[in-house]
Scaffold this motif. Structure first.
Motif, mmCIF file in Angstrom:
data_model
loop_
_atom_site.group_PDB
_atom_site.id
_atom_site.type_symbol
_atom_site.label_atom_id
_atom_site.label_comp_id
_atom_site.label_asym_id
_atom_site.label_seq_id
_atom_site.Cartn_x
_atom_site.Cartn_y
_atom_site.Cartn_z
ATOM 1 N N PHE A 91 51.934 -74.148 52.541
ATOM 2 C CA PHE A 91 53.286 -74.310 53.042
ATOM 3 C C PHE A 91 53.973 -75.576 53.146
ATOM 4 N N ASP A 92 53.139 -76.554 53.353
ATOM 5 C CA ASP A 92 53.737 -78.000 53.460
ATOM 6 C C ASP A 92 54.426 -78.235 52.391
ATOM 7 N N SER A 93 54.047 -77.885 51.096
ATOM 8 C CA SER A 93 54.687 -78.374 49.767
ATOM 9 C C SER A 93 56.025 -77.731 49.847
ATOM 10 N N GLN A 94 56.053 -76.348 50.265
ATOM 11 C CA GLN A 94 57.222 -75.552 50.125
ATOM 12 C C GLN A 94 58.039 -76.340 51.090
ATOM 13 N N TRP A 95 57.650 -76.499 52.105
ATOM 14 C CA TRP A 95 58.585 -77.245 53.189
ATOM 15 C C TRP A 95 59.227 -78.545 52.819
ATOM 16 N N ILE A 96 58.394 -79.376 52.118
ATOM 17 C CA ILE A 96 59.014 -80.666 51.625
ATOM 18 C C ILE A 96 59.736 -80.322 50.611
ATOM 19 N N SER A 97 59.558 -79.576 49.486
ATOM 20 C CA SER A 97 60.108 -79.216 48.506
ATOM 21 C C SER A 97 61.651 -78.817 48.830
ATOM 22 N N THR A 98 61.816 -77.917 49.659
ATOM 23 C CA THR A 98 63.076 -77.504 50.168
ATOM 24 C C THR A 98 63.772 -78.192 51.027
ATOM 25 N N GLN A 99 63.262 -79.065 51.632
ATOM 26 C CA GLN A 99 64.005 -80.197 52.228
ATOM 27 C C GLN A 99 64.529 -81.335 51.202
ATOM 28 N N ALA A 100 63.590 -81.657 50.222
ATOM 29 C CA ALA A 100 63.911 -82.833 49.359
ATOM 30 C C ALA A 100 64.976 -82.186 48.191
ATOM 31 N N LYS A 101 65.166 -80.944 47.992
ATOM 32 C CA LYS A 101 66.110 -80.474 47.122
ATOM 33 C C LYS A 101 67.443 -80.987 47.176
ATOM 34 N N ILE A 122 67.581 -81.913 36.199
ATOM 35 C CA ILE A 122 66.583 -82.634 35.411
ATOM 36 C C ILE A 122 65.321 -82.664 36.181
ATOM 37 N N PHE A 123 65.303 -83.000 37.487
ATOM 38 C CA PHE A 123 64.153 -82.969 38.365
ATOM 39 C C PHE A 123 64.137 -82.135 39.541
ATOM 40 N N ASN A 124 63.512 -80.671 39.086
ATOM 41 C CA ASN A 124 63.631 -79.808 40.147
ATOM 42 C C ASN A 124 62.470 -79.793 41.069
ATOM 43 N N VAL A 125 62.771 -80.094 42.303
ATOM 44 C CA VAL A 125 61.259 -80.259 43.279
ATOM 45 C C VAL A 125 60.733 -79.037 43.550
ATOM 46 N N THR A 126 61.670 -77.865 43.497
ATOM 47 C CA THR A 126 61.021 -76.674 43.808
ATOM 48 C C THR A 126 60.281 -75.988 42.505
ATOM 49 N N ASN A 127 60.157 -76.739 41.452
ATOM 50 C CA ASN A 127 59.418 -76.167 40.151
ATOM 51 C C ASN A 127 58.249 -76.742 40.138
ATOM 52 N N PHE A 128 57.118 -75.913 40.824
ATOM 53 C CA PHE A 128 56.019 -76.445 40.579
ATOM 54 C C PHE A 128 55.137 -76.945 39.551
ATOM 55 N N GLY A 129 55.485 -76.250 38.451
ATOM 56 C CA GLY A 129 55.012 -76.589 36.932
ATOM 57 C C GLY A 129 55.380 -78.131 36.574
ATOM 58 N N GLN A 130 56.773 -78.283 36.869
ATOM 59 C CA GLN A 130 57.268 -79.572 36.507
ATOM 60 C C GLN A 130 56.875 -80.534 37.414
ATOM 61 N N MET A 131 56.725 -80.515 38.972
ATOM 62 C CA MET A 131 56.342 -81.378 39.893
ATOM 63 C C MET A 131 54.761 -81.796 39.446
ATOM 64 N N LEU A 132 54.255 -80.854 39.131
ATOM 65 C CA LEU A 132 52.493 -80.855 38.912
ATOM 66 C C LEU A 132 52.374 -81.971 37.741
ATOM 67 N N MET A 133 53.276 -81.639 36.527
ATOM 68 C CA MET A 133 53.196 -82.464 35.271
ATOM 69 C C MET A 133 53.591 -83.614 35.664
ATOM 70 N N TRP A 134 54.669 -84.155 36.440
ATOM 71 C CA TRP A 134 54.918 -85.369 36.927
ATOM 72 C C TRP A 134 53.777 -86.087 37.561
ATOM 73 N N HIS A 135 53.178 -85.324 38.273
ATOM 74 C CA HIS A 135 52.085 -85.965 39.216
ATOM 75 C C HIS A 135 50.762 -86.305 38.580
ATOM 76 N N ILE A 136 50.526 -85.235 37.764
ATOM 77 C CA ILE A 136 49.361 -85.739 37.205
ATOM 78 C C ILE A 136 49.344 -86.132 35.572
ATOM 79 N N VAL A 137 50.550 -86.285 35.020
ATOM 80 C CA VAL A 137 50.531 -86.932 33.518
ATOM 81 C C VAL A 137 51.413 -88.210 33.661
ATOM 82 N N LEU A 138 52.678 -87.926 33.856
ATOM 83 C CA LEU A 138 53.990 -88.875 33.875
ATOM 84 C C LEU A 138 53.684 -90.130 34.467
#
Lengths: 63, 234
Positions: B150-160, B171-187
């Motif tokens: 729920f913490d990540s849901q709250w942060i993403s909906t506030q940050a969007k 191009i940077f959708n903070v509510t898109n978990f897959g995209q954020m995870l790839m940014w976090h663990i790869v890019l």
């Protein structure tokens, strides 16, 4: 192990009660959680400590 | 390419007839810029004997723990880090190593700012450090978005709303978990790794910034080169 964890959780829970809304300080449009404020305060303390506390050399003696 | 099994006398220098090759030129330039004793010196200048100079390596040490715990988390996945005791422990290690990382990095930044660490042709060192800080904030932010709770849901909906307000939401959708995870663990880890590596190499290349000279000296406050290794004290 579970008992130790439960006791630790009970003790820590009584010292720092995380149940309920967080505490914040407001200064104009700036809103800062008390937790973050504590961390910033600690950073300032450690920064000055790092400057003031003598660094012991392996060979003995201060800098 | 020379196909020769003969071992050169000096392996680092290579054979004279191979000097035109790209690898030989790159190796020569690298060794000239950062000879082994400069890349991994045994001694540091005397002024480095202060706690304020320790926070750079503390930051890198914390980063190593961040990466190692992140690798473990990526092996077992969200169910493990949310539900199992060991997973919760490693998840906490990941979080707290990030806290230590930023704690030490900010003190390192303050120290270098008040030393004016960009003196003596060290501008690139300062800039890479500053960019690393900004990229690390983005890496931490996408980490909070990748928690799967729920913490990540709250942060993403506030940050969007903030991201959308600057026009980057497409191009940077903070509510898109897959995209954020790839940014976090790869890019972003790749970016932080390259920046930190470059930062450390620049420190080795230009040397650790010396403190300001006392005001009664003619060079007081001016940029001055780091003393050579032979001039330092143990």
């Amino acid at each position: 192990m579970q008992t130790v964890s439960a006791v630790m959780a009970h003790v820590l829970g009584n010292i720092i009660n995380l149940t309920g809304p967080g505490h914040y300080v407001n200064w104009g449009f700036i809103q800062l959680s008390v937790a973050n404020l504590v961390v910033i305060g600690l950073m300032v303390v450690v920064f000055f400590a790092a400057i003031l506390i003598p660094f012991k050399r392996p060979g003995g003696g201060d800098r | 390419m020379t196909m020769d099994t003969e071992t050169p006398v000096n392996a680092a220098a290579g054979l004279p007839e191979d000097a035109h090759q790209l690898t030989a030129k790159l190796r020569g330039a690298a060794i000239e810029a950062l000879p082994p004793d400069k890349l991994m010196p045994d001694r540091q200048p005397a002024y480095v004997a202060s706690w304020i100079y320790v926070f750079g390596i503390l930051t890198i040490s914390a980063l190593a723990v961040v990466i190692l715990t992140g690798l473990v988390l990526s092996i077992f996945g969200p169910d493990w880090w949310h539900l199992s005791t060991v997973g919760l422990f490693v998840n906490s290690l990941h979080l707290w190593s990030v806290e230590v990382f930023f704690f030490c990095m900010v003190i390192h930044l303050w120290g270098k700012f008040f030393m004016a660490a960009w003196r003596g042709r060290r501008r690139a060192t300062w800039v890479t450090g500053l960019v690393t800080f900004v990229v690390s904030v983005a890496a931490a932010f996408t980490g909070y978005l990748s928690q799967q709770n729920f913490d990540s849901q709250w942060i993403s909906t506030q940050a969007k709303d903030g991201i959308n307000s600057i026009g980057a939401g497409a191009i940077f959708n903070v509510t898109n978990f897959g995209q954020m995870l790839m940014w976090h663990i790869v890019l972003l880890p790749i970016a932080v790794g390259i920046l930190v590596g470059g930062h450390v190499l620049l420190v080795r290349l230009r040397g650790v910034v010396p403190p300001f000279a006392p005001p009664d000296r003619p060079t007081g406050g001016a940029a001055q080169p780091a003393p050579a290794v032979s001039e330092v004290q143990p």
